[in-house]
Scaffold this active site. Structure first.
Site, short mmCIF file in Angstrom:
data_model
loop_
_atom_site.label_atom_id
_atom_site.label_comp_id
_atom_site.label_asym_id
_atom_site.label_seq_id
_atom_site.Cartn_x
_atom_site.Cartn_y
_atom_site.Cartn_z
N ARG A 42 -1.56 22.35 -14.09
CA ARG A 42 -0.55 21.05 -14.48
C ARG A 42 -0.83 20.54 -15.84
NH1 ARG A 42 2.01 16.29 -10.73
NH2 ARG A 42 3.41 15.54 -12.63
N ARG B 36 0.88 -1.16 0.05
CA ARG B 36 -0.19 -0.21 0.01
C ARG B 36 0.64 1.18 0.06
NH1 ARG B 36 -3.28 -2.89 3.62
NH2 ARG B 36 -4.97 -3.65 2.49
N HIS C 238 1.21 16.67 -26.16
CA HIS C 238 1.19 15.30 -25.70
C HIS C 238 0.05 14.67 -26.18
CE1 HIS C 238 4.47 16.37 -23.07
NE2 HIS C 238 4.49 15.25 -22.77
N ASN D 160 1.13 19.11 -20.71
CA ASN D 160 0.63 18.38 -21.67
C ASN D 160 0.73 19.06 -22.92
OD1 ASN D 160 0.12 16.16 -19.77
ND2 ASN D 160 -1.89 16.93 -19.37
N LYS E 34 8.84 22.97 -14.00
CA LYS E 34 7.74 22.21 -13.49
C LYS E 34 7.49 22.17 -12.03
CE LYS E 34 6.59 17.42 -14.04
NZ LYS E 34 6.78 15.92 -14.69
N GLU F 230 11.24 18.02 -24.06
CA GLU F 230 10.49 18.37 -22.90
C GLU F 230 11.17 19.92 -22.49
OE1 GLU F 230 7.76 16.84 -22.03
OE2 GLU F 230 8.13 15.02 -22.67
N HIS G 276 9.21 9.17 -27.10
CA HIS G 276 8.25 10.20 -26.63
C HIS G 276 8.41 11.24 -26.91
CE1 HIS G 276 5.39 11.37 -23.67
NE2 HIS G 276 6.33 12.03 -23.14
N GLU H 198 -3.30 17.58 -11.18
CA GLU H 198 -3.88 18.13 -12.51
C GLU H 198 -5.34 18.38 -12.60
OE1 GLU H 198 -1.79 16.09 -15.79
OE2 GLU H 198 -3.43 16.36 -17.14
N LYS I 255 3.97 11.70 -11.04
CA LYS I 255 3.12 10.68 -12.09
C LYS I 255 3.94 9.53 -12.08
CE LYS I 255 0.39 14.24 -14.36
NZ LYS I 255 0.39 14.70 -15.97
N HIS J 32 1.10 11.43 -28.16
CA HIS J 32 0.51 10.31 -27.66
C HIS J 32 -0.19 9.54 -28.62
CE1 HIS J 32 0.56 10.91 -23.10
NE2 HIS J 32 1.71 10.96 -23.51
P1 NAD Z 1 13.47 5.34 -21.28
O1 NAD Z 1 13.28 5.10 -20.10
O2 NAD Z 1 13.04 4.04 -22.46
O3 NAD Z 1 15.09 5.63 -21.59
C1 NAD Z 1 15.40 5.68 -23.05
C2 NAD Z 1 16.70 4.50 -23.46
O4 NAD Z 1 18.03 5.01 -22.74
C3 NAD Z 1 16.37 3.28 -22.94
O5 NAD Z 1 16.72 2.43 -23.76
C4 NAD Z 1 17.19 3.18 -21.62
O6 NAD Z 1 17.70 1.81 -21.35
C5 NAD Z 1 18.46 3.98 -22.03
N1 NAD Z 1 19.15 4.79 -20.99
C6 NAD Z 1 18.65 5.42 -19.99
N2 NAD Z 1 19.87 6.04 -19.21
C7 NAD Z 1 20.76 5.59 -19.90
C8 NAD Z 1 22.11 6.07 -19.86
N3 NAD Z 1 22.43 7.06 -18.63
N4 NAD Z 1 23.04 5.69 -20.83
C9 NAD Z 1 22.64 4.89 -21.87
N5 NAD Z 1 21.44 4.49 -22.11
C10 NAD Z 1 20.65 4.88 -21.27
O7 NAD Z 1 12.81 6.48 -21.94
P2 NAD Z 1 12.84 8.05 -21.28
O8 NAD Z 1 12.76 8.97 -22.76
O9 NAD Z 1 13.78 8.36 -20.43
O10 NAD Z 1 11.23 8.26 -21.04
C11 NAD Z 1 10.15 7.83 -21.82
C12 NAD Z 1 8.82 7.48 -20.74
O11 NAD Z 1 8.77 8.50 -19.83
C13 NAD Z 1 7.74 7.53 -21.54
O12 NAD Z 1 6.99 6.36 -20.94
C14 NAD Z 1 6.62 8.54 -20.86
O13 NAD Z 1 5.44 8.29 -20.88
C15 NAD Z 1 7.42 8.94 -19.66
N6 NAD Z 1 7.28 9.92 -19.11
C16 NAD Z 1 6.61 10.37 -17.96
C17 NAD Z 1 6.44 11.75 -17.23
C18 NAD Z 1 5.78 11.74 -15.79
O14 NAD Z 1 5.59 12.87 -15.54
N7 NAD Z 1 5.86 10.70 -15.12
C19 NAD Z 1 6.78 12.70 -18.18
C20 NAD Z 1 7.36 12.46 -19.21
C21 NAD Z 1 7.45 11.32 -20.05
N1 GLY Z 2 4.58 14.98 -17.71
C1 GLY Z 2 3.43 15.80 -17.67
C2 GLY Z 2 3.14 16.02 -16.06
O1 GLY Z 2 4.10 15.79 -15.34
O2 GLY Z 2 2.24 16.19 -15.61
#
Ligand code: NAD
Ligand code: GLY
Length: 379
Positions: A251, A125, A258, A255, A237, A189, A276, A247, A147, A262
């Site tokens: 917030r 939990r 986005h 997006n 942010k 971003e 992304h 949100e 998030k 998406h």
């Molecule tokens: P990811 O986590 O897939 O990383 C991208 C690639 O880089 C992967 O292959 C990973 O293994 C590799 N990698 C990571 N760090 C590395 C490093 N230091 N050296 C070498 N390789 C490395 O992708 P991302 O772009 O970091 O994140 C995308 C995700 O984030 C999506 O799922 C998106 O929906 C999510 N996201 C979430 C929020 C939120 O607020 N929670 C906001 C924006 C995006």
């Molecule tokens: N990436 C959008 C949010 O964190 O609200």
């Protein structure tokens, strides 16, 4: 003398937490993390690309500070943000006998932060978690703001929870091993914050964006530009999250790009076709094109944005993605987004660079026409 990390605070009252941004933080992680632990015991979640480079170093730093650690390594890539991976991860955490006072550490990009953060939100939990983001995208966006979640067959991020980390540790040196395409995707971003409400930051990015990417500059200039851009993004942010954690208002501005992005990602199958951040870059261009078409924003802004995105090597049009899109398919995908209310899509549009606003009052015909123009197809 070790340089002090830059600190940005996410202001959430008693749940406020710092984001530490700087060089060599993983090697100092034990001392930096210790004050945030309820017990000197952590469980690290990371992916198969990050583990060979950083997991050993992190565990050594923790051991040196008397912190016991176990680790689970999941497959790299968006496919790990799934029910199946969540189940496997939760089983691994329970097999490892995590306790209420164990802290989970997400070491990796946005995929790991979202998946591990959600696991931390639901296991027993809810247990504490710390983000150690290793992609530019995660350092400027996904690791900040709480998030967490996974994708389902219905679309991206449709199952999840708000669960704030206790600390974000952004070691800028981890970006040295990040493929250039991922650095650029993260930059999208960063650009987003300038376009939302920081016009002076946008101007700075136009002048220094290539330094942030690391092209044609020495590493000292690159690292200075990166640290500034990461900190400024986190400030942007943090201010929005502090005002509207869950949100219900401001917030939603985060997006920007986005809803379109998406749709590009989900139709292309969340694979290599479009990252992304790349989808967000293209989505932001379309949001401004729609704003100009609806005469909400002066002409010429979209062109300026496209020019900058191209200058830093980002795609700016869906025609840059190796996938055949249609207006109908995009529209249907957008209707499945979680920003839909009473069947109306919530858009983030803009009256200026740095003047974004939210609205559901958009003529679908204008959206379809903007998409058709972007795809260079019939409406
Ligand atoms: P990811 O986590 O897939 O990383 C991208 C690639 O880089 C992967 O292959 C990973 O293994 C590799 N990698 C990571 N760090 C590395 C490093 N230091 N050296 C070498 N390789 C490395 O992708 P991302 O772009 O970091 O994140 C995308 C995700 O984030 C999506 O799922 C998106 O929906 C999510 N996201 C979430 C929020 C939120 O607020 N929670 C906001 C924006 C995006
Ligand atoms: N990436 C959008 C949010 O964190 O609200």
């Amino acid at each position: 003398m070790k340089p002090e990390p830059v600190t940005v605070t996410v202001p959430l009252g008693a749940r406020s937490y710092p984001i530490l941004i700087g060089s060599k933080l993983i090697d100092r992680a034990g001392a930096l993390i210790a004050p945030y632990l309820r017990r000197p015991r952590v469980h690290i979640v990371t992916d198969a690309n990050v583990a060979p480079i950083y997991l050993g170093r992190l565990q050594a730093a923790l051991t040196a500070a008397g912190i016991a650690s176990a680790a689970t390594v999941v497959a790299a890539g968006e496919a790990s943000k799934s029910f199946a991976s969540l189940e496997t991860l939760l089983d691994a955490l329970l097999d490892a006998r995590v306790e209420r006072k164990t802290t989970l550490i997400a070491l990796g990009g946005g995929v790991i932060g979202d998946l591990a953060g959600f696991a931390a939100a639901v296991v027993l939990r809810g247990i504490d978690f710390i983000q150690i983001p290793t992609t530019l995208l995660a350092q400027v966006d996904s690791a900040v703001g709480g998030k967490t979640g996974i994708d389902t067959r219905h679309g991206k991020n449709l199952v999840g929870a708000f669960h704030q980390p206790r600390l974000v540790l952004s070691d800028t040196d981890t970006l040295d091993t990040l493929p250039l395409r991922e650095v650029r995707a993260g930059y999208a971003e960063i650009a987003k914050y300038g376009l939302i409400d920081r016009p002076a930051f946008w101007d700075w990015l136009e002048a220094h964006g290539r330094e942030v990417i690391g092209e044609g500059v020495d590493t000292a200039t690159r690292d200075r530009a990166r640290t500034y851009a990461i900190a400024e993004s986190c400030r942007a942010k943090a201010a929005i999250v502090g005002e509207d954690e869950t949100e219900s208002g401001a917030r939603a501005l985060l997006n920007l790009g986005h809803t379109f992005g998406h749709a590009f990602e989900s139709l292309a199958g969340f694979g290599d076709a479009v990252r992304h951040g790349e989808a967000v870059a293209i989505g932001m261009v379309i949001a401004f094109a729609l704003s100009e078409r609806a005469e909400l924003c002066p002409a010429g802004r979209t062109e300026r944005i496209v020019r900058h995105l191209k200058a830093v090597g980002l795609p700016a049009s869906p025609r840059d993605i190796p996938h055949e899109y249609t207006v109908d398919a995009l529209w249907t995908a957008m209707l499945g987004d979680k920003k839909v209310s009473d069947g109306r899509i919530g858009f983030v549009l803009a009256k200026e660079i740095g003047g974004a606003f939210t609205t559901a009052d958009v003529d679908p015909a204008e959206v379809r026409a903007t998409l058709a123009d972007a795809l260079e197809t019939a409406r």
